[in-house]
Design a protein around this motif. Sequence first.
Motif, PDB file in Angstrom:
ATOM      1  N   TYR A  28       0.831  -1.199   0.000  1.00 31.90           N
ATOM      2  CA  TYR A  28       0.000   0.000   0.000  1.00 31.90           C
ATOM      3  C   TYR A  28       0.870   1.255   0.000  1.00 31.90           C
ATOM      4  CZ  TYR A  28      -3.416   3.532   1.189  1.00 31.90           C
ATOM      5  OH  TYR A  28      -4.198   4.658   1.154  1.00 31.90           O
ATOM      6  N   TYR A  29       1.907   1.226   0.807  1.00 33.40           N
ATOM      7  CA  TYR A  29       2.805   2.379   0.921  1.00 33.40           C
ATOM      8  C   TYR A  29       3.369   2.769  -0.441  1.00 33.40           C
ATOM      9  CZ  TYR A  29       6.395   5.256   3.271  1.00 33.40           C
ATOM     10  OH  TYR A  29       7.182   6.287   3.715  1.00 33.40           O
ATOM     11  N   LEU A  30       3.848   1.775  -1.176  1.00 34.27           N
ATOM     12  CA  LEU A  30       4.447   2.034  -2.486  1.00 34.27           C
ATOM     13  C   LEU A  30       3.400   2.387  -3.544  1.00 34.27           C
ATOM     14  CD1 LEU A  30       7.082  -0.832  -2.532  1.00 34.27           C
ATOM     15  CD2 LEU A  30       7.528   1.621  -2.246  1.00 34.27           C
ATOM     16  N   ALA A  31       2.275   1.684  -3.530  1.00 34.68           N
ATOM     17  CA  ALA A  31       1.273   1.864  -4.585  1.00 34.68           C
ATOM     18  C   ALA A  31       0.376   3.079  -4.368  1.00 34.68           C
ATOM     19  CB  ALA A  31       0.403   0.606  -4.699  1.00 34.68           C
ATOM     20  N   SER A  32       0.128   3.446  -3.104  1.00 40.64           N
ATOM     21  CA  SER A  32      -0.841   4.517  -2.831  1.00 40.64           C
ATOM     22  C   SER A  32      -0.277   5.709  -2.071  1.00 40.64           C
ATOM     23  CB  SER A  32      -2.032   3.950  -2.050  1.00 40.64           C
ATOM     24  OG  SER A  32      -2.698   2.971  -2.801  1.00 40.64           O
ATOM     25  N   HIS A  33       0.438   5.444  -0.970  1.00 40.26           N
ATOM     26  CA  HIS A  33       0.857   6.571  -0.132  1.00 40.26           C
ATOM     27  C   HIS A  33       1.929   7.433  -0.801  1.00 40.26           C
ATOM     28  CE1 HIS A  33       1.085   8.908   3.517  1.00 40.26           C
ATOM     29  NE2 HIS A  33       2.403   8.806   3.488  1.00 40.26           N
ATOM     30  N   LEU A  34       2.948   6.811  -1.365  1.00 43.33           N
ATOM     31  CA  LEU A  34       4.008   7.625  -1.979  1.00 43.33           C
ATOM     32  C   LEU A  34       3.529   8.390  -3.207  1.00 43.33           C
ATOM     33  CD1 LEU A  34       7.048   5.450  -1.114  1.00 43.33           C
ATOM     34  CD2 LEU A  34       6.525   7.731  -0.284  1.00 43.33           C
ATOM     35  N   PRO A  35       2.661   7.825  -4.047  1.00 40.91           N
ATOM     36  CA  PRO A  35       2.080   8.670  -5.102  1.00 40.91           C
ATOM     37  C   PRO A  35       1.273   9.840  -4.527  1.00 40.91           C
ATOM     38  CG  PRO A  35       1.854   6.369  -5.697  1.00 40.91           C
ATOM     39  CD  PRO A  35       2.353   6.402  -4.269  1.00 40.91           C
ATOM     40  N   GLU A  97      -2.711   5.754   8.704  1.00 41.57           N
ATOM     41  CA  GLU A  97      -3.387   4.630   9.369  1.00 41.57           C
ATOM     42  C   GLU A  97      -3.807   3.532   8.388  1.00 41.57           C
ATOM     43  OE1 GLU A  97      -7.973   6.235   9.733  1.00 41.57           O
ATOM     44  OE2 GLU A  97      -6.533   6.837  11.260  1.00 41.57           O
ATOM     45  N   LYS A  98      -3.748   3.786   7.103  1.00 45.94           N
ATOM     46  CA  LYS A  98      -4.092   2.772   6.106  1.00 45.94           C
ATOM     47  C   LYS A  98      -2.956   1.781   5.865  1.00 45.94           C
ATOM     48  CE  LYS A  98      -7.402   5.703   3.741  1.00 45.94           C
ATOM     49  NZ  LYS A  98      -7.720   6.410   2.497  1.00 45.94           N
ATOM     50  N   PHE A  99      -1.731   2.105   6.289  1.00 47.60           N
ATOM     51  CA  PHE A  99      -0.613   1.192   6.059  1.00 47.60           C
ATOM     52  C   PHE A  99       0.239   0.940   7.293  1.00 47.60           C
ATOM     53  CE2 PHE A  99       0.852   5.428   4.913  1.00 47.60           C
ATOM     54  CZ  PHE A  99       2.045   5.523   5.610  1.00 47.60           C
TER      55      PHE A  99
END
Length: 128
Positions: A28-35, A97-99
Amino acid sequence: MSSKIALVVAYPSKDPDTGDALNFDMKYYLASHLPLIERAWGPYGLRSWSINEFPNPCPLTGQTPPYLVQTTCYFDQVEHLKAALENGSEETKPDVEKFSNVFPAIWVGEGVKQNTLAGLELEGVGQA
């Protein structure tokens, strides 16, 4: 070094308040948070970012490292970092909190020097 201000975001191996072990969703961190970070902070001067993940247990000590994930975001000026945090954190902070079940430790540094070694041959390291 082109970017000299570093925002270090480090996720502790344990929650400092509860002692709960870190649960971290790297996918999730790579696919959603960093973008999301790129979209929210890019307009304010985010130049690049890097991630380090630390194995548990540490291969050198056998102990749990104090942090398991560390991301560094690079800016040219501290004013750019401040603007990114002031204008983008409303969107990025709730996403944590999502990851992760542990809120990160955060600090700011300034690059002093960087060097890349080239042309060195390692003797007996990783060779069959």
